[in-house]
Design an enzyme around this catalytic site. Structure first.
Site, mmCIF file in Angstrom:
data_model
loop_
_atom_site.group_PDB
_atom_site.id
_atom_site.type_symbol
_atom_site.label_atom_id
_atom_site.label_comp_id
_atom_site.label_asym_id
_atom_site.label_seq_id
_atom_site.Cartn_x
_atom_site.Cartn_y
_atom_site.Cartn_z
ATOM 1 N N ASP D 228 0.859 -1.183 0.000
ATOM 2 C CA ASP D 228 0.000 0.000 0.000
ATOM 3 C C ASP D 228 0.900 1.239 0.000
ATOM 4 O O ASP D 228 1.319 1.723 1.029
ATOM 5 C CB ASP D 228 -0.876 -0.058 1.259
ATOM 6 C CG ASP D 228 -1.891 1.054 1.284
ATOM 7 O OD1 ASP D 228 -1.957 1.835 0.311
ATOM 8 O OD2 ASP D 228 -2.600 1.147 2.296
ATOM 9 N N LEU D 229 1.179 1.780 -1.198
ATOM 10 C CA LEU D 229 2.326 2.670 -1.418
ATOM 11 C C LEU D 229 2.551 3.790 -0.425
ATOM 12 O O LEU D 229 3.651 3.951 0.094
ATOM 13 C CB LEU D 229 2.288 3.275 -2.828
ATOM 14 C CG LEU D 229 3.537 4.113 -3.193
ATOM 15 C CD1 LEU D 229 4.758 3.237 -3.305
ATOM 16 C CD2 LEU D 229 3.316 4.895 -4.466
ATOM 17 N N ASP D 230 1.521 4.572 -0.141
ATOM 18 C CA ASP D 230 1.766 5.745 0.703
ATOM 19 C C ASP D 230 1.689 5.408 2.184
ATOM 20 O O ASP D 230 1.667 6.299 3.012
ATOM 21 C CB ASP D 230 0.754 6.851 0.381
ATOM 22 C CG ASP D 230 1.063 7.444 -0.977
ATOM 23 O OD1 ASP D 230 2.174 7.227 -1.463
ATOM 24 O OD2 ASP D 230 0.181 8.107 -1.534
ATOM 25 N N GLU D 231 1.664 4.164 2.515
ATOM 26 C CA GLU D 231 1.325 3.803 3.873
ATOM 27 C C GLU D 231 2.402 3.007 4.581
ATOM 28 O O GLU D 231 2.147 2.401 5.610
ATOM 29 C CB GLU D 231 0.016 3.008 3.871
ATOM 30 C CG GLU D 231 -1.167 3.782 3.316
ATOM 31 C CD GLU D 231 -1.640 4.866 4.271
ATOM 32 O OE1 GLU D 231 -1.548 4.640 5.487
ATOM 33 O OE2 GLU D 231 -2.091 5.927 3.811
#
Lengths: 285, 285, 285, 285
Positions: D228-231
Site C-alpha cells: 500500500d504505497l503511501d502507507e
C-alpha cells in the site's frame, strides 16, 4: 508572473502623510497596474515601499514614467529606483575550495529557480574549474601570489573583471577577507554567507568550538558584506538541530546544508529586489 | 502602537487598476496618515488590502470618512470594513475538560499580549470553573442533558448567551461538534484548534495512531469552523519533532504545547484584523 | 512509566572494552531488568551511560546493589550515581520581576508534566508573591539591601535556605548575577535561561540591538550556571523566526515564548537524569 | 569513524531480562569493543538494539563471532544481523522526470556524505541520462510500452536488473506505482519520498489543493514502500513554512527542497543501519 512589461519600483523616504496616494496617483494616471505593493515604516520614522508594476510597452513608456516619478520623488525627498524585471541581474560568484554553496547557486540557476545570470565564477584556487564549466559558466582563476603586494594585486585583477560587468557579487564560502577598498570600488553589493551559532564563535575552527560547548543548534547567516566583514546587514538566517552524538566534522556537514539554503534564499530575495538596507538592518518586502 | 485614533481598514474586491490610488487619495484628502498598508492579489484575480490608519479625532471624523470610503467602494464593488482599534473584540471561549489552550489564552490576555476581552468561558463540564474565575472571567456551565433534544437545547442556551454579545468564539479543545445551525446563527466567526499530523489521522485516538505509524512530526492547525468542522480555512499551523522513544501519551503532551501556541497566534492575528478569508483559504496581512 | 521500584543509573569513565558487559552482568545476576540503556562515547575517549532499571523491592535491594556496582565501578574507575525515580528532585526557583518562565514551570509541575517538587520560589522583589502562592508554593522575598555588603548578605540568606534543602536551583530570569562563591557553596546544580541570538549580543538591551541588526531568528539557551555566568554547559536551545515588521518590544515577547519552552525542557531533562556534563559541554541521554 | 574492522549488530526480540548482559558478555569474551550501543523497548514489549563494534581482524573473526551470537540469539528468540561497515550498500535509484531528489543523492554520494554505492539509475524516461552519467553512474532507460502487459513487462525487466544486485531501491520521485508483486520480488527494501501537507492531500495536484486550502506548512515524508504505497513505515519527515503570497508553483518548488533533504536523511540512516521496522512504524537508533 510574466516578466515582459513588468517593473519593480523601490522607494525610501522619511515617513509622512500622502506618500502612497501620490505615488499611486502617478501610476494610475498612466494606466500602470499595481501587481503588488509592500511597505514598511520603521519605528525611527523611515518609510519603505516595494511596488511591482505592469506597464504596457514598458521600454517606450519608461522615460515618461521616470520623469513623473522623479517629480514625486523630489517632493517627498525620496530615494528611488525602477527595475526592469526582464533584465536579469549579472552575478559574479567568488569561491575558494568549498563547493557546496557554489553548486547550490549554479544548480538553482540552471533549473530556473534563481532569476539571475551567473556571468563568472572567480576563485583563488583552480580546484572547482571543471565543476563550474560543466554549467557553461566561465571560471576565472586569480591566484594570490607571494609578497607584500599579493593581496592588492589579486584584488586589482578582480576589480578589472568586475567593474561595470556585474550587478552583484556573492561570496560563496570565499576564504579571503576582502579589503574595505575592494568593497568600496567594486560598484555592486556583496553578499556573504557566514556560519553562525548560539552563542557565536568568532575566529578559527568554529565547529570544533561549538562542539566543545555542546551547542544544540547550528546555523548560517547571509548578510551584505561591508567594511567590517561579519557585521553587515543580515538578509537571512536559519538553524538546524544537532546532538552530542554528532562529531565536529558532522556539525560542519550539517552546517554546510544550512549555508546552501540560506545563501540561495538571500540571493533570490536580492534578485527580486526584495531586500532594502536600512542602517545596519534590512527590510525584506 | 498607540491605540487612540487608530483604525484598520479592510478591503476586498476584484483586482483592477487604480484601487490603491483611489483609496489612498480619499485618505490623503482627509489628512489621514497610513501607518501600514499590506495588500495581496490572488492568482484568480481577487484583491485584498489591510491598511492601518492614524485619524485625528477618529470618533468625530468617522461618519464623514465612511461616507467617502463608501463612494470609492461602490465604484470598485468593494467589500470593506473599518475597525476602531480602541474597541477590543469580545471573545467567548468554549472548553470541555482540557485546559491547556484555555489557560494560554487567559494568561496572554492578562499579560496584555492578546488585545481581546474574554467576556465569558462556556463549558459543558464544570471542571474548569475555578481556574477561569481566578482570572476574573465569568464561567458558564451549560451541560448537555439526556434525550434526543439534548444537543439542540444546549446549543439554544449557548446561542442566547452569545448572540449580539461576542465578536468571536474560540473553541479551545471543546469536545462537542457544533451543528451547522449553531455556526450559522451565532453571528460571529468561530476559530477551532485541531491536532494534525503528517500524515493526517482523522477520527478517534489520533495520537495513538500517529505513534503506531511512527510519525516524526506532530502538529496543530487553527482554522475557522464551518459547517464541515475540520475543513474550514486554515489560519495557522505548526509542528514539533518527536521520536520513537516518546509514548503516545507523551506525543499528546507535546501536541498540547503546539496547540497552545498555534491557537494563541491565530487568535492574535484575528484580533488584529489580519486574517481575510478567501474561499477556502486565508490571506494573512 | 511506573515509578515504584524504578531507578536510574548514571556512569562515566574512560572508554574501554567490557564496561557494558560488566555492568549488565551485575544487574542480570540480581534479576534487575534494564528498561532502557543509552550510552555515548566521546571522540576524546570518555564513556557515558544512563540506564533505567526495574528493581523489585528497590528499597530493600539497594544496599546490596550499590555494593555490587561499587565493585565494578572501582575496576573501571567509574564515577557513578543511582537515583530512585520515586524521589522527586527538590527545586528552588529564583526570579525577579519577569514571570513567564516561572509560570511555565509552576503550571507544568501542577499538571504533572514536570516530575519535580518546587519547594520554594526566591525573589529579590515582592511582585510575584501572589502568583506563586496560588500554586501552594512558598514565596520567599529576600531583597537586596543597600551598602557594600548588600549582595553578600543577600546571598548568605539565600544559602541558608537552600543548603541541604534543594537538589536543583533554577534561575527563571533572575536578574542578579550570582557570585562564584554562591555557586560553589549552594550544593546543587544551577540552571539558567539566557536569551540568545545569531549573532550574539552581549550586554544590555539585547533585543534592541538585535532589532538594530535586523536579525531573522531569536532564541534562548538553557545552561548550567558556572562561575562565568553565560558560559556554562548548554542543555537546550531553540529559536523562532521574526521579521523586520516586529518591534524590539515584540521581539522580546517572542523571545519570552522561546525562553519558557527551552527552560521547561531543560528542567525536565535534568529531572529525568538525562543531562551529563562533560567538560564544557553536555551529553543528553 | 574508521571503517576497517567495524561492524554493526542489529537485534530484535521480545523484551526480557538479561539480553544486554548476554550479548555484551559474548562480545567482551572475544575482546570486541562496543563503540556505541542504542536500544529501545516498545510499550508493547519488543526490544531493539543497534551496536557498533570494533573487531580486530573482523573478516577472520566473523565466523566464530556469528556462531557465538547465534547461540545467544537462539536462547532469546532473536532476529539479528551483522553488517560489515566496509561493505557499502548497493543502491538503485528510480526516477521519472523530476531530478531534484536524484541530484541530491548523487551529489552527496560523490562528496562522501552518503556511504553508499549508487550502482544504477533506472528510469521510464530518457531525460535524465546525461545528468546521471556525468557522475559516472550507469543510467538504464526502461520505458513503459503500450498494451495491457506493458507494466508487467517493464517491471519484469527492472527485476532482472535488480535481483541480487542491489541492497536498496530508492524511489526518487518515480512517478509509476509499483505493483505488490514487484515489491515482494525485488529482494531489497524500497524507500519512497512522498509530498505531505497539513492536512494531507491525497491524489492529483496536491500543491494546487494545498494552496486552495491556504496551508501554512508544506512537507515531505520518506517511508518504506509496501504493498500500500503511501502507507509504509515512516523514516523521516520535515516541513517548511509558506504564506498566502506563494503560488502553487512556488509551493511545489519549496516542497522539492524539503523532499531533497528528507530523502537524503532517510537514505543516510538506512545506509548506516539505523532504521528498524517495527510493525507499521520505525525505530531510529
Amino acid at each position: 508572473m510574466p516578466h515582459t512589461d513588468t517593473a519593480r519600483l523601490l522607494i525610501a523616504c522619511d515617513d509622512q502623510p500622502g506618500i502612497v496616494a501620490a505615488v499611486a496617483g502617478v501610476l494610475a494616471a498612466r494606466g500602470v497596474n499595481i501587481v503588488s505593493l509592500d511597505q514598511h515604516s520603521t519605528e525611527d520614522g523611515r518609510f519603505f515601499q516595494r511596488t511591482v508594476l505592469q506597464v504596457d510597452g514598458f521600454a517606450a513608456q519608461r522615460p515618461e514614467l521616470e520623469a513623473a516619478l522623479g517629480d514625486v520623488a523630489e517632493r517627498f525627498s525620496m530615494e528611488w529606483s525602477l527595475h526592469d524585471v526582464a533584465r536579469r541581474k549579472r552575478v559574479a560568484i567568488f569561491v575558494s575550495k568549498y563547493d557546496h554553496c557554489l553548486m547550490e547557486l549554479l544548480w538553482r540557476t540552471q533549473r530556473g529557480e534563481l532569476d539571475i545570470d551567473v556571468t563568472m565564477v572567480v576563485s583563488n584556487h583552480p580546484d572547482l574549474a571543471e565543476s563550474v564549466r560543466t554549467f557553461g559558466v566561465p571560471f576565472v582563476h586569480i591566484p594570490r601570489g607571494a609578497g607584500d603586494d599579493a593581496k592588492a594585486e589579486m584584488e586589482s585583477r578582480q576589480l578589472e573583471m568586475l567593474q561595470g560587468n556585474v550587478d552583484l557579487v556573492v561570496l560563496a564560502r570565499y576564504m579571503q577577507i576582502l579589503t574595505d577598498d575592494f568593497i568600496e570600488q567594486v560598484g555592486a553589493p556583496v553578499i556573504n554567507i557566514h556560519h553562525s551559532f548560539l552563542p557565536a564563535f568568532i575566529g578559527a575552527n568554529p565547529y570544533a568550538r561549538a562542539k566543545d560547548r555542546g551547542v544544540k543548534l547550528i546555523g548560517a547567516t547571509a548578510h551584505y558584506a561591508t567594511a567590517d566583514l561579519d557585521e553587515g546587514p543580515i538578509i537571512e538566517q536559519d538553524v538546524t538541530r544537532v546532538t552530542h552524538a554528532e562529531s565536529a566534522a558532522e556539525l560542519q556537514r550539517r552546517g554546510a546544508d544550512v549555508e546552501r539554503f540560506v545563501l540561495a534564499r538571500a540571493v533570490k530575495w536580492h534578485a527580486e529586489d526584495r531586500v532594502i538596507v536600512h542602517g545596519r538592518s534590512t527590510v525584506i518586502l
